[in-house]
Write an enzyme that holds these catalytic residues in place. Structure first.
Site, PDB file in Angstrom:
ATOM      1  N   SER A  63       4.336   0.879  10.240  1.00  0.00           N
ATOM      2  CA  SER A  63       4.510   0.207   8.942  1.00  0.00           C
ATOM      3  C   SER A  63       4.190   1.089   7.736  1.00  0.00           C
ATOM      4  O   SER A  63       4.480   0.683   6.605  1.00  0.00           O
ATOM      5  CB  SER A  63       3.638  -1.045   8.871  1.00  0.00           C
ATOM      6  OG  SER A  63       4.304  -2.104   9.509  1.00  0.00           O
ATOM      7  N   LYS A  66       7.063   1.681   5.555  1.00  0.00           N
ATOM      8  CA  LYS A  66       7.464   0.680   4.551  1.00  0.00           C
ATOM      9  C   LYS A  66       7.188   1.186   3.133  1.00  0.00           C
ATOM     10  O   LYS A  66       7.889   0.822   2.191  1.00  0.00           O
ATOM     11  CB  LYS A  66       6.743  -0.653   4.805  1.00  0.00           C
ATOM     12  CG  LYS A  66       7.152  -1.318   6.147  1.00  0.00           C
ATOM     13  CD  LYS A  66       6.346  -2.564   6.434  1.00  0.00           C
ATOM     14  CE  LYS A  66       6.890  -3.449   7.542  1.00  0.00           C
ATOM     15  NZ  LYS A  66       6.577  -3.080   8.911  1.00  0.00           N
ATOM     16  N   TYR A 189      15.410   0.101  10.444  1.00  0.00           N
ATOM     17  CA  TYR A 189      13.994  -0.291  10.392  1.00  0.00           C
ATOM     18  C   TYR A 189      13.211   0.333  11.558  1.00  0.00           C
ATOM     19  O   TYR A 189      12.148   0.930  11.370  1.00  0.00           O
ATOM     20  CB  TYR A 189      13.911  -1.824  10.396  1.00  0.00           C
ATOM     21  CG  TYR A 189      12.511  -2.342  10.547  1.00  0.00           C
ATOM     22  CD1 TYR A 189      11.650  -2.402   9.449  1.00  0.00           C
ATOM     23  CD2 TYR A 189      12.029  -2.754  11.791  1.00  0.00           C
ATOM     24  CE1 TYR A 189      10.344  -2.861   9.595  1.00  0.00           C
ATOM     25  CE2 TYR A 189      10.737  -3.211  11.942  1.00  0.00           C
ATOM     26  CZ  TYR A 189       9.896  -3.256  10.842  1.00  0.00           C
ATOM     27  OH  TYR A 189       8.610  -3.696  10.986  1.00  0.00           O
ATOM     28  N   TYR A 241      -1.892  -6.525   5.217  1.00  0.00           N
ATOM     29  CA  TYR A 241      -1.500  -7.895   5.604  1.00  0.00           C
ATOM     30  C   TYR A 241      -2.586  -8.898   5.226  1.00  0.00           C
ATOM     31  O   TYR A 241      -3.074  -8.860   4.101  1.00  0.00           O
ATOM     32  CB  TYR A 241      -1.147  -7.973   7.109  1.00  0.00           C
ATOM     33  CG  TYR A 241      -0.447  -6.735   7.589  1.00  0.00           C
ATOM     34  CD1 TYR A 241       0.822  -6.416   7.097  1.00  0.00           C
ATOM     35  CD2 TYR A 241      -1.039  -5.853   8.481  1.00  0.00           C
ATOM     36  CE1 TYR A 241       1.466  -5.264   7.502  1.00  0.00           C
ATOM     37  CE2 TYR A 241      -0.389  -4.693   8.894  1.00  0.00           C
ATOM     38  CZ  TYR A 241       0.852  -4.411   8.396  1.00  0.00           C
ATOM     39  OH  TYR A 241       1.475  -3.275   8.794  1.00  0.00           O
ATOM     40  N   VAL A 259       0.837  -0.121  12.976  1.00  0.00           N
ATOM     41  CA  VAL A 259       0.321  -0.454  14.318  1.00  0.00           C
ATOM     42  C   VAL A 259       0.232   0.747  15.267  1.00  0.00           C
ATOM     43  O   VAL A 259      -0.325   0.623  16.353  1.00  0.00           O
ATOM     44  CB  VAL A 259       1.108  -1.588  15.042  1.00  0.00           C
ATOM     45  CG1 VAL A 259       0.821  -2.939  14.464  1.00  0.00           C
ATOM     46  CG2 VAL A 259       2.574  -1.291  15.124  1.00  0.00           C
TER      47      VAL A 259
HETATM   48  N1  GLN Z   1       7.412  -1.488  14.149  1.00  0.00           N
HETATM   49  C1  GLN Z   1       6.362  -2.449  14.004  1.00  0.00           C
HETATM   50  C2  GLN Z   1       6.947  -3.854  14.112  1.00  0.00           C
HETATM   51  O1  GLN Z   1       8.016  -4.069  13.673  1.00  0.00           O
HETATM   52  C3  GLN Z   1       5.691  -2.256  12.689  1.00  0.00           C
HETATM   53  C4  GLN Z   1       4.560  -3.225  12.452  1.00  0.00           C
HETATM   54  C5  GLN Z   1       3.327  -2.609  11.877  1.00  0.00           C
HETATM   55  O2  GLN Z   1       3.111  -1.404  11.876  1.00  0.00           O
HETATM   56  N2  GLN Z   1       2.452  -3.465  11.428  1.00  0.00           N
HETATM   57  O3  GLN Z   1       6.369  -4.743  14.632  1.00  0.00           O
END
Ligand code: GLN
Length: 308
Positions: A63, A66, A189, A241, A259
């Site tokens: 993430s 992002k 993505y 989050y 993650v």
């Molecule tokens: N690729 C992970 C997902 O789509 C990214 C989520 C994350 O890093 N929080 O679930």
């Protein structure tokens, strides 16, 4: 301030905690990460770099991508983002479907999965199916390192297990907030999430966010100062989050987690930071990485809210 001694102190403080938390398994390819791995890099805007731990170890940025996708979108689309993705903390997990249903398919912010999926849709509209390559180039350019690649094994594993992301994209499509076919959007993505870097490269990639959008090493202008303000504000309010409030409360720096176990953080006008430790807490943020940043804030007094 002797940053090397501070990093070594942080390393020795977190060592007894290794073993706490859980490596992500919902993306099978992430489950092989070593929960005892730890690395941390500080990159000062003066060019000095300090490291501790396994700093050559690469991992998927997940993430954290992002942030780069939103940097691109701000430069390319600016006002057109408004109405399709908000800028409010979600107070829910990164892949929650519930809020999206209540809020007519408009994600709260670009740093949760549905928000980044809408941004991916906008990038696919602009670049076509080469959008993932454009994101990779943008990231490489931000690090000034053209050796960075996408881990295809992780991307494939995300694709094969990405039912929740498919559900988020489908739900938003039903509300008219996704304009392209789902497949190229999700591929974009997943590929962005699967970009691999180590903490040295990651810290380098956001140095411009500590320096008003200008890379202090190359002098390249990467982002408009107004956009730097927005990215840093969003990282502070939405970067972790439903744990963003606690992160701001305890650490007080703009930061974004993934993650894969990485976290990036910015000390405006001073330095960028990247930390890695793949075992996660219940919010999906690196448990030891968060702890290391907490110790960093305590030992250095760096925060955007006060000077000590
Ligand atoms: N690729 C992970 C997902 O789509 C990214 C989520 C994350 O890093 N929080 O679930």
């Amino acid at each position: 301030m002797n940053y090397q001694i501070i990093l070594e102190q942080i390393h020795s403080d977190i060592t007894p905690l290794l073993g706490q938390g859980k490596v992500a398994t919902y993306i099978p390819a992430l489950s092989i990460a070593d929960p005892n791995d730890f690395a941390m890099t500080l990159h000062l805007i003066t060019g000095e770099v300090f490291h501790v731990g396994h700093v050559q170890k690469t991992f998927s940025i997940q993430s954290i991508s992002k942030v780069f996708m939103y940097c691109m979108a701000l430069s390319l689309f600016e006002d057109k983002i408004q109405g399709r993705v908000g800028v409010e903390p979600s107070g829910s997990s990164f892949n929650s479907l519930v809020q999206l249903e209540y809020e007519n398919g408009i994600p709260r912010n670009p740093f949760i999965n549905p928000g980044a999926i809408v941004i991916a849709d906008m990038l696919v509209t602009h670049f076509g199916e080469l959008a993932d390559d454009e994101i990779l180039q943008f990231f490489r350019n931000s690090c000034d390192d053209f050796s960075i690649t996408i881990n295809q094994e992780i991307a494939a594993s995300e694709h094969d297990s990405g039912f929740r992301n498919l559900a988020l994209a489908s739900l938003m499509k039903s509300f008219g907030n996704i304009h392209n076919r789902l497949e190229p959007i999700l591929d974009t993505y997943f590929n962005a999430c699967s970009i691999e870097a180590n903490t040295t490269q990651l810290a380098r990639s956001i140095l411009h966010l500590a320096h008003n959008g200008i890379d202090p090493i190359t002098s390249n202008v990467l982002l408009h100062p107004q956009h730097v303000k927005r990215i840093n504000a969003l990282m502070l309010t939405c970067g972790h989050y439903d744990a963003s409030g606690e992160f701001a409360y305890k650490i007080g720096l703009p930061a974004k987690s993934g993650v894969g176990g990485g976290i990036i953080a910015v000390v405006p006008d001073v330095m960028s930071i990247a930390v890695y430790s793949p075992a996660l807490n219940s919010h999906g943020n690196s448990l030891i990485g968060t702890k290391a940043l907490e110790l960093f804030a305590a030992y250095t007094g760096h925060s955007i809210f006060s000077k000590s």
